[in-house]
Design an enzyme around this catalytic site. Structure first.
Site, PDB file in Angstrom:
ATOM      1  N   ARG A  25       0.825  -1.229   0.000  1.00 14.23           N
ATOM      2  CA  ARG A  25       0.000   0.000   0.000  1.00 14.23           C
ATOM      3  C   ARG A  25       0.849   1.264   0.000  1.00 14.23           C
ATOM      4  NH1 ARG A  25      -5.559  -0.747   1.434  1.00 14.23           N
ATOM      5  NH2 ARG A  25      -6.048  -2.716   0.455  1.00 14.23           N
ATOM      6  N   ARG A  29      -3.932   6.455   0.425  1.00 14.37           N
ATOM      7  CA  ARG A  29      -4.522   7.655   1.030  1.00 14.37           C
ATOM      8  C   ARG A  29      -3.619   8.450   1.951  1.00 14.37           C
ATOM      9  NH1 ARG A  29      -9.424   4.245   2.990  1.00 14.37           N
ATOM     10  NH2 ARG A  29      -7.668   2.820   2.898  1.00 14.37           N
ATOM     11  N   ARG A  38      -7.775  11.302  -6.309  1.00 17.87           N
ATOM     12  CA  ARG A  38      -8.987  10.546  -5.988  1.00 17.87           C
ATOM     13  C   ARG A  38     -10.199  11.472  -5.978  1.00 17.87           C
ATOM     14  NH1 ARG A  38     -12.375   7.922  -2.977  1.00 17.87           N
ATOM     15  NH2 ARG A  38     -12.043   6.163  -1.611  1.00 17.87           N
ATOM     16  N   ASP A  75      -6.159  -3.877  -7.551  1.00 13.17           N
ATOM     17  CA  ASP A  75      -6.719  -4.492  -6.339  1.00 13.17           C
ATOM     18  C   ASP A  75      -6.918  -5.990  -6.564  1.00 13.17           C
ATOM     19  OD1 ASP A  75      -7.955  -3.369  -3.639  1.00 13.17           O
ATOM     20  OD2 ASP A  75      -9.081  -5.144  -4.239  1.00 13.17           O
ATOM     21  N   TYR A 148     -13.757 -13.205   0.040  1.00 12.92           N
ATOM     22  CA  TYR A 148     -14.551 -12.034  -0.373  1.00 12.92           C
ATOM     23  C   TYR A 148     -15.715 -12.448  -1.271  1.00 12.92           C
ATOM     24  CZ  TYR A 148     -11.205  -8.708   1.594  1.00 12.92           C
ATOM     25  OH  TYR A 148     -10.428  -7.977   2.460  1.00 12.92           O
TER      26      TYR A 148
HETATM   27  O1  CP3 Z   1       0.079  -1.953  -2.410  1.00  7.38           O
HETATM   28  C1  CP3 Z   1      -0.186  -1.079  -3.268  1.00  7.38           C
HETATM   29  O2  CP3 Z   1       0.127   0.135  -3.132  1.00  7.38           O
HETATM   30  C2  CP3 Z   1      -0.797  -1.526  -4.567  1.00  7.38           C
HETATM   31  C3  CP3 Z   1      -2.213  -1.454  -4.653  1.00  7.38           C
HETATM   32  C4  CP3 Z   1      -3.081  -2.379  -3.827  1.00  7.38           C
HETATM   33  C5  CP3 Z   1      -4.375  -1.992  -3.399  1.00  7.38           C
HETATM   34  N1  CP3 Z   1      -4.969  -3.078  -2.825  1.00  7.38           N
HETATM   35  C6  CP3 Z   1      -4.962  -0.653  -3.565  1.00  7.38           C
HETATM   36  C7  CP3 Z   1      -6.094  -0.239  -2.714  1.00  7.38           C
HETATM   37  C8  CP3 Z   1      -2.888  -3.705  -3.440  1.00  7.38           C
HETATM   38  C9  CP3 Z   1      -1.655  -4.596  -3.583  1.00  7.38           C
HETATM   39  C10 CP3 Z   1      -4.089  -4.136  -2.814  1.00  7.38           C
HETATM   40  C11 CP3 Z   1      -4.285  -5.506  -2.314  1.00  7.38           C
HETATM   41  C12 CP3 Z   1      -5.503  -5.801  -1.553  1.00  7.38           C
HETATM   42  N2  CP3 Z   1      -6.779  -5.329  -1.750  1.00  7.38           N
HETATM   43  C13 CP3 Z   1      -5.555  -6.737  -0.493  1.00  7.38           C
HETATM   44  C14 CP3 Z   1      -4.368  -7.557  -0.003  1.00  7.38           C
HETATM   45  C15 CP3 Z   1      -3.482  -6.794   0.891  1.00  7.38           C
HETATM   46  C16 CP3 Z   1      -4.111  -6.421   2.215  1.00  7.38           C
HETATM   47  O3  CP3 Z   1      -4.318  -5.222   2.444  1.00  7.38           O
HETATM   48  O4  CP3 Z   1      -4.411  -7.350   2.999  1.00  7.38           O
HETATM   49  C17 CP3 Z   1      -6.871  -6.786  -0.030  1.00  7.38           C
HETATM   50  C18 CP3 Z   1      -7.411  -7.642   1.104  1.00  7.38           C
HETATM   51  C19 CP3 Z   1      -7.640  -5.897  -0.843  1.00  7.38           C
HETATM   52  C20 CP3 Z   1      -9.104  -5.625  -0.776  1.00  7.38           C
HETATM   53  C21 CP3 Z   1      -9.371  -4.208  -0.426  1.00  7.38           C
HETATM   54  N3  CP3 Z   1      -9.197  -3.132  -1.274  1.00  7.38           N
HETATM   55  C22 CP3 Z   1      -9.861  -3.709   0.811  1.00  7.38           C
HETATM   56  C23 CP3 Z   1     -10.177  -4.564   2.028  1.00  7.38           C
HETATM   57  C24 CP3 Z   1      -9.976  -2.323   0.684  1.00  7.38           C
HETATM   58  C25 CP3 Z   1     -10.586  -1.375   1.680  1.00  7.38           C
HETATM   59  C26 CP3 Z   1      -9.694  -1.112   2.826  1.00  7.38           C
HETATM   60  C27 CP3 Z   1      -8.884   0.107   2.570  1.00  7.38           C
HETATM   61  O5  CP3 Z   1      -7.691   0.108   2.889  1.00  7.38           O
HETATM   62  O6  CP3 Z   1      -9.499   1.071   2.111  1.00  7.38           O
HETATM   63  C28 CP3 Z   1      -9.526  -1.981  -0.621  1.00  7.38           C
HETATM   64  C29 CP3 Z   1      -9.428  -0.617  -1.193  1.00  7.38           C
HETATM   65  C30 CP3 Z   1      -8.083  -0.193  -1.677  1.00  7.38           C
HETATM   66  N4  CP3 Z   1      -7.233  -0.954  -2.419  1.00  7.38           N
HETATM   67  C31 CP3 Z   1      -7.492   1.097  -1.484  1.00  7.38           C
HETATM   68  C32 CP3 Z   1      -6.248   1.074  -2.128  1.00  7.38           C
HETATM   69  C33 CP3 Z   1      -5.260   2.190  -2.257  1.00  7.38           C
HETATM   70  C34 CP3 Z   1      -8.141   2.280  -0.770  1.00  7.38           C
HETATM   71  C35 CP3 Z   1      -9.012   2.931  -1.796  1.00  7.38           C
HETATM   72  C36 CP3 Z   1      -9.427   4.318  -1.433  1.00  7.38           C
HETATM   73  O7  CP3 Z   1     -10.374   4.451  -0.646  1.00  7.38           O
HETATM   74  O8  CP3 Z   1      -8.838   5.268  -1.981  1.00  7.38           O
END
Ligand code: CP3
Length: 342
Positions: A25, A29, A38, A75, A148
Site C-alpha cells: 500500500r 490515502r 482521488r 486491487d 470475499y
Molecule cells: O500496495 C499497493 O500500493 C498496490 C495497490 C493495492 C491496493 N490493494 C490498492 C487499494 C494492493 C496490492 C491491494 C491488495 C488488496 N486489496 C488486499 C491484499 C493486501 C491487504 O491489504 O491485505 C486486499 C485484502 C484488498 C481488498 C481491499 N481493497 C480492501 C479490504 C480495501 C478497503 C480497505 C482500505 O484500505 O481502504 C480496498 C481498497 C483499496 N485498495 C485502497 C487502495 C489504495 C483504498 C481505496 C481508497 O479508498 O482510496
C-alpha cells in the site's frame, strides 16, 4: 559490484548492494497527491481501471521516496470482477462484492477484457521506471479472494467462507479451482505486459489452520506457482500468508514453491530466522503502527529486523501502510534502510 536490481538480487539468492525496500500500500490515502487525484477521479475503481491514472498513482510514491520497487496500483478484487461478480468500493465501508452461492459458481467466466486496462498500466509503468527499480505485479491468493466472493465483504470475519470449509468442501474446491485458473491467466498477462516479480496476497490465510490451511492455502498456491513457473521460470514469486500460525508459515515456505515469503508483524523474529529464513529469503515485517509513530521507535525496530536477517532480506511492513501515516516517516524509513550495513 553489480548494477542489478537489489530486489532481484535478493530473490535470486545474491547479496544486494543495499537492502531493497518497498511497502505494501505504498500508493494510497496517506499521500496528499493520491487524495487529490482521488477527489477528481471520483472513485477507486475509476482510478484502478484508467491506465493513465493507475500509472500516475503507481509512480507517485517513487517520485517522493527512493523505493526499490513499484507495485502496480490495482486491487485483488479485480479478478472476481473479471469473473463477472459485481464489485463496488463504498465510501467508508470498503469493497462490496456480489456473493457467490451454490448456484452461481458455474456462471463465473474470466473475461480478460474487463482487466485489459491493468495490463496497459503495467506497460506504461514499465516504460517509465528507472533501470534499478523493479515492477511488482500481484493477485490475491485463491483462498483470500474466495473469502470475499463468498461473504461479499469482511464485516462478519468471513463466517460464511469458514462454514464452507466444513460444510461445503466440494463447492469451495470448485470455486478455488476457478480462481487458480483465472489467477494464472491474470498473472501471465501481467508478466507479458512487463511485471518482473509477482506477489500473492493471502491476507486471510490466518483464518484457517492445519489440514484446512493445507487444503485451501498451500495446495492452491502451490498449483498457481507451479503453473506460472512452468511458463515463466525466471519470474520470482513472493507469497504472503498473513497471520498464519508458526507451523503453517513453515509449511507454506517449504511447500508452495515461492521464492520468498512476506511475514506479518505478529511473527517472532527468532522463529522466522531459525525456521523460515534458512529456507528462503523473507520480506517484512515492521509494524505499520511504528511507521505512523516514526522516529527512534521505528529505527530501533528496523535495526532489530536487519540484525536478525542481514542483507539477504526485503524490507517492508507486516501489512499495508495505513492512511494516517505521515509521509515524512516513510522517507525516514527508506533512508534508514539504505544506510544500513554500508
Ligand atoms: O500496495 C499497493 O500500493 C498496490 C495497490 C493495492 C491496493 N490493494 C490498492 C487499494 C494492493 C496490492 C491491494 C491488495 C488488496 N486489496 C488486499 C491484499 C493486501 C491487504 O491489504 O491485505 C486486499 C485484502 C484488498 C481488498 C481491499 N481493497 C480492501 C479490504 C480495501 C478497503 C480497505 C482500505 O484500505 O481502504 C480496498 C481498497 C483499496 N485498495 C485502497 C487502495 C489504495 C483504498 C481505496 C481508497 O479508498 O482510496
Amino acid at each position: 559490484m553489480n548494477n542489478r536490481k537489489p530486489m532481484l538480487d535478493v530473490l535470486q539468492g545474491r547479496e544486494p548492494a543495499h537492502i531493497p525496500v518497498w511497502l505494501m500500500r505504498q500508493a494510497g490515502r496517506y499521500l496528499p497527491e493520491y487524495r487529490s487525484l482521488r477527489a477528481t477521479a471520483g472513485s477507486f475503481l475509476t482510478m484502478a481501471l484508467t491506465p493513465a491514472l493507475a500509472t500516475e498513482i503507481t509512480l507517485q510514491p517513487l517520485h517522493r521516496f527512493d523505493l526499490d520497487a513499484a507495485i502496480l496500483f490495482a486491487d485483488i478484487l479485480l479478478v472476481p470482477m473479471a469473473l463477472g461478480s459485481n464489485l463496488e468500493f463504498r465510501e467508508g465501508e470498503g469493497p462490496v462484492l456480489q456473493t457467490t452461492t451454490t448456484n452461481n459458481i458455474d456462471n463465473l467466466k474470466y473475461d480478460p477484457e474487463k482487466v485489459g486496462s491493468v495490463f496497459e498500466a503495467i506497460r506504461r509503468v514499465k516504460a517509465a521506471l528507472p533501470a534499478p527499480k523493479t515492477l511488482i505485479g500481484f493477485c490475491g491468493a485463491p483462498w483470500t479472494v474466495a473469502c470475499y466472493m463468498i461473504d461479499g465483504n469482511s464485516k462478519n470475519n468471513f463466517a460464511v467462507a469458514k462454514s464452507w470449509v466444513k460444510e461445503q468442501p466440494q463447492l469451495l474446491q470448485q470455486l478455488i479451482e476457478v480462481l487458480i485458473d483465472a489467477s494464472e491467466n491474470y498473472l501471465s498477462s501481467q508478466i507479458e505486459a512487463g511485471a518482473e516479480v509477482l506477489q500473492i496476497f493471502d491476507s486471510w490465510a490466518g483464518l484457517i489452520a492445519g489440514d484446512d490451511f493445507h487444503s485451501y492455502v498451500i495446495a492452491p498456491t502451490r498449483e498457481l506457482v507451479s503453473r506460472i513457473k512452468r511458463k515463466y521460470p525466471h519470474i520470482p514469486l513472493i507469497g504472503f500468508p498473513r497471520e498464519a500460525n508458526e507451523s503453517d508459515y513453515a509449511a507454506y515456505i517449504r511447500e508452495t514453491g515461492v521464492d520468498a515469503m512476506s511475514i506479518d508483524h505478529g511473527l517472532d523474529l527468532q522463529f522466522a530466522k531459525r525456521d523460515l529464513q534458512i529456507i528462503k529469503p523473507l520480506q517484512g515485517n515492521l509494524d505499520p503502527a511504528l511507521l505512523v509513530q516514526g522516529g527512534i521507535a521505528m529505527t530501533d525496530q528496523l535495526n532489530v529486523i536487519f540484525s536478525t536477517f542481514g542483507k539477504k532480506h526485503i524490507a517492508n511492513l507486516g501489512h499495508g501502510v495505513v492512511p494516517q501515516t505521515p509521509p515524512d516517516h516513510v522517507a525516514q524509513m527508506v533512508e534508514h534502510i539504505h544506510r544500513f550495513g554500508i
